[in-house]
Scaffold this motif. Sequence first.
Motif: not given
Ligand code: CAA
Length: 287
Positions: A231, A146-148, A151-152, A61, A195, A123, A52, A55, A59, A198, A240, A144, A236
């Motif tokens: 997503m 959120f995944n990932p 990024r969240m 970041r 949750n 969760s 990660s 990555k 990018k 969601l 998750v 708590h 999603l």
């Molecule tokens: N670390 C680094 N990079 C990562 C990564 C991580 N952990 N996870 C994904 N990426 C990378 C991917 O591999 C991808 O790379 P490539 O372009 O090279 O393939 C890139 O990030 C995608 O990122 P982008 O910014 O281009 O894409 P995006 O704008 O779609 O953002 C996201 C990705 C932030 C995950 C977005 O899709 C998103 O917000 N998804 C919703 C996630 C969500 O709702 N999570 C909550 C789930 S509920 C929960 O977690 C609670 C529970 O208790 C169940």
Amino acid sequence: MQLEDIEIITVLGAGTMGHGIAEVAALAGYEVRLRDINEELVEDGYEQIAWSLDKLAEKDRISEETRDEAKESVTPVVDVESAVDEADIVIEAIVENMDIKQDVYEEVSEHAPEQTIFASNTSSLSISDLSEATDRPEQFCGMHFFNPPVRMDLIEVIRGDHTSDETMDVIEALAEDFDKSPVRVRKDVPGFIVNRILVPLMNEACWIVENGDATVAEVDSTTKYDLGLPMGAFELGDQVGIDVTYHVLEYMHEVLGEPYEPCPLLEEKVDNENLGQKTGKGFYDYE
Ligand code: CAA
């Protein structure tokens, strides 16, 4: 304890959430101990963090220097005592099971310094019930992520019946120091806020498919492109972890009743170990 007193953070559990939380703590400049029950699991968690960070640097970041420092600040550990004996904060992100979590909290209570604060990434489970397995229920709250996690932006900070104001303040300040936006959850109810919304959404998506009303692709294209979620509901669910969704629903069903009955489609995926991205197969194939 104050935010300034925090130097060492231990994360229990190196799975999907655990390694992500450890990465967030490392990026914020903390010394991190990442603990799981065997070498293979902690090494795997560490490799995920390295992937990660690479990555993120690729990018732009984060800088390459930040990436390297973060990698160096995470130490994989198996022995519980050496994982927690110097920890200022212990964040627990192990399997979503009350009995297992309570056993771990009893053990960790024996070895962690008196002032150490415990925060659970559960969760859905009751923060009050979890805190009662420790020797310090007032130094315990929910944190708590959120995944990932890297990024969240959101972190729910959940008050249990015994949580002190000081604990809430320190964990909220820590969440901000992680460069996240904490939201205080005042009531310790199953699923907290996110949750509670969601997980039933993912369950309902499964009922639609189970009843033959629409396909996985139709539901996902609707939720993603028409409803505007980042997503699709099934994408999603795969990210998750289908087991996580299923366990949260089982608990919500037990405590809150009928509307939360898990769809058999989820149960079937869990029984066949098709848990989503982490096993290479869920609602979609990743191999
Ligand atoms: N670390 C680094 N990079 C990562 C990564 C991580 N952990 N996870 C994904 N990426 C990378 C991917 O591999 C991808 O790379 P490539 O372009 O090279 O393939 C890139 O990030 C995608 O990122 P982008 O910014 O281009 O894409 P995006 O704008 O779609 O953002 C996201 C990705 C932030 C995950 C977005 O899709 C998103 O917000 N998804 C919703 C996630 C969500 O709702 N999570 C909550 C789930 S509920 C929960 O977690 C609670 C529970 O208790 C169940």
